[in-house]
Design a protein around this motif. Structure first.
Motif, PDB file in Angstrom:
ATOM      1  N   ILE A  58       0.837  -1.211   0.000  1.00 38.61           N
ATOM      2  CA  ILE A  58       0.000   0.000   0.000  1.00 38.61           C
ATOM      3  C   ILE A  58       0.858   1.241   0.000  1.00 38.61           C
ATOM      4  O   ILE A  58       0.559   2.212  -0.686  1.00 38.61           O
ATOM      5  CB  ILE A  58      -0.976  -0.044   1.198  1.00 38.61           C
ATOM      6  CG1 ILE A  58      -2.027  -1.121   0.958  1.00 38.61           C
ATOM      7  CG2 ILE A  58      -1.622   1.317   1.432  1.00 38.61           C
ATOM      8  CD1 ILE A  58      -2.953  -1.374   2.107  1.00 38.61           C
ATOM      9  N   SER A  59       1.964   1.227   0.744  1.00 42.06           N
ATOM     10  CA  SER A  59       2.820   2.413   0.789  1.00 42.06           C
ATOM     11  C   SER A  59       3.473   2.687  -0.565  1.00 42.06           C
ATOM     12  O   SER A  59       3.683   3.840  -0.929  1.00 42.06           O
ATOM     13  CB  SER A  59       3.874   2.293   1.885  1.00 42.06           C
ATOM     14  OG  SER A  59       4.714   1.197   1.646  1.00 42.06           O
ATOM     15  N   GLU A  60       3.817   1.641  -1.317  1.00 44.30           N
ATOM     16  CA  GLU A  60       4.391   1.838  -2.655  1.00 44.30           C
ATOM     17  C   GLU A  60       3.404   2.541  -3.576  1.00 44.30           C
ATOM     18  O   GLU A  60       3.755   3.454  -4.308  1.00 44.30           O
ATOM     19  CB  GLU A  60       4.801   0.503  -3.276  1.00 44.30           C
ATOM     20  CG  GLU A  60       6.023  -0.125  -2.675  1.00 44.30           C
ATOM     21  CD  GLU A  60       6.329  -1.470  -3.275  1.00 44.30           C
ATOM     22  OE1 GLU A  60       7.402  -1.620  -3.860  1.00 44.30           O
ATOM     23  OE2 GLU A  60       5.471  -2.381  -3.151  1.00 44.30           O
ATOM     24  N   VAL A  61       2.161   2.099  -3.562  1.00 46.60           N
ATOM     25  CA  VAL A  61       1.144   2.675  -4.430  1.00 46.60           C
ATOM     26  C   VAL A  61       0.735   4.054  -3.946  1.00 46.60           C
ATOM     27  O   VAL A  61       0.569   4.985  -4.755  1.00 46.60           O
ATOM     28  CB  VAL A  61      -0.090   1.742  -4.501  1.00 46.60           C
ATOM     29  CG1 VAL A  61      -1.197   2.371  -5.340  1.00 46.60           C
ATOM     30  CG2 VAL A  61       0.296   0.388  -5.077  1.00 46.60           C
ATOM     31  N   SER A  62       0.622   4.255  -2.640  1.00 48.36           N
ATOM     32  CA  SER A  62       0.154   5.538  -2.116  1.00 48.36           C
ATOM     33  C   SER A  62       1.149   6.678  -2.412  1.00 48.36           C
ATOM     34  O   SER A  62       0.763   7.838  -2.416  1.00 48.36           O
ATOM     35  CB  SER A  62      -0.117   5.458  -0.619  1.00 48.36           C
ATOM     36  OG  SER A  62       1.068   5.248   0.101  1.00 48.36           O
ATOM     37  N   PHE A  63       2.391   6.351  -2.689  1.00 53.64           N
ATOM     38  CA  PHE A  63       3.375   7.355  -3.078  1.00 53.64           C
ATOM     39  C   PHE A  63       2.920   8.125  -4.318  1.00 53.64           C
ATOM     40  O   PHE A  63       3.194   9.306  -4.474  1.00 53.64           O
ATOM     41  CB  PHE A  63       4.732   6.692  -3.328  1.00 53.64           C
ATOM     42  CG  PHE A  63       5.789   7.646  -3.810  1.00 53.64           C
ATOM     43  CD1 PHE A  63       6.436   8.484  -2.922  1.00 53.64           C
ATOM     44  CD2 PHE A  63       6.136   7.723  -5.151  1.00 53.64           C
ATOM     45  CE1 PHE A  63       7.420   9.374  -3.351  1.00 53.64           C
ATOM     46  CE2 PHE A  63       7.109   8.600  -5.590  1.00 53.64           C
ATOM     47  CZ  PHE A  63       7.747   9.437  -4.692  1.00 53.64           C
ATOM     48  N   TYR A  64       2.172   7.475  -5.209  1.00 56.24           N
ATOM     49  CA  TYR A  64       1.769   8.064  -6.476  1.00 56.24           C
ATOM     50  C   TYR A  64       0.374   8.700  -6.449  1.00 56.24           C
ATOM     51  O   TYR A  64      -0.051   9.274  -7.426  1.00 56.24           O
ATOM     52  CB  TYR A  64       1.804   7.000  -7.584  1.00 56.24           C
ATOM     53  CG  TYR A  64       3.207   6.508  -7.822  1.00 56.24           C
ATOM     54  CD1 TYR A  64       4.074   7.211  -8.648  1.00 56.24           C
ATOM     55  CD2 TYR A  64       3.670   5.359  -7.197  1.00 56.24           C
ATOM     56  CE1 TYR A  64       5.364   6.774  -8.847  1.00 56.24           C
ATOM     57  CE2 TYR A  64       4.957   4.900  -7.403  1.00 56.24           C
ATOM     58  CZ  TYR A  64       5.804   5.629  -8.228  1.00 56.24           C
ATOM     59  OH  TYR A  64       7.081   5.206  -8.437  1.00 56.24           O
ATOM     60  N   VAL A  65      -0.320   8.578  -5.334  1.00 57.87           N
ATOM     61  CA  VAL A  65      -1.684   9.123  -5.250  1.00 57.87           C
ATOM     62  C   VAL A  65      -1.643  10.569  -4.830  1.00 57.87           C
ATOM     63  O   VAL A  65      -0.898  11.018  -4.052  1.00 57.87           O
ATOM     64  CB  VAL A  65      -2.541   8.300  -4.269  1.00 57.87           C
ATOM     65  CG1 VAL A  65      -3.912   8.895  -4.127  1.00 57.87           C
ATOM     66  CG2 VAL A  65      -2.639   6.868  -4.747  1.00 57.87           C
TER      67      VAL A  65
END
Length: 65
Positions: free
Chosen positions: A58-65
């Motif tokens: 989740i932290s990897e993806v949330s970097f781009y949100v």
């Protein structure tokens, strides 16, 4: 998807490759493996792409949100 929304307060857009819109999107970004998570800039530029399993954190993806 639920965990991501609960932890970040953000909602990810989900597309079905079986729909006309989803099929066109997959063709444009050459997505042939599922599940795929794609991070795009506001202008549509590809920023990151994760294909298949294992899924990114989740932290990897949330970097781009």
């Amino acid at each position: 998807m639920r965990d991501f929304s609960r932890q970040t307060g953000q909602v990810l857009e989900e597309m079905s490759p079986d729909s006309a819109e989803g099929n066109n999107f997959c063709e444009v970004y050459d997505i042939v493996e599922y599940p795929t998570i794609i991070a795009l800039s506001d202008s549509g530029q590809l920023q990151n792409l994760w294909r298949g399993l294992p899924l990114p954190t989740i932290s990897e993806v949330s970097f781009y949100v």
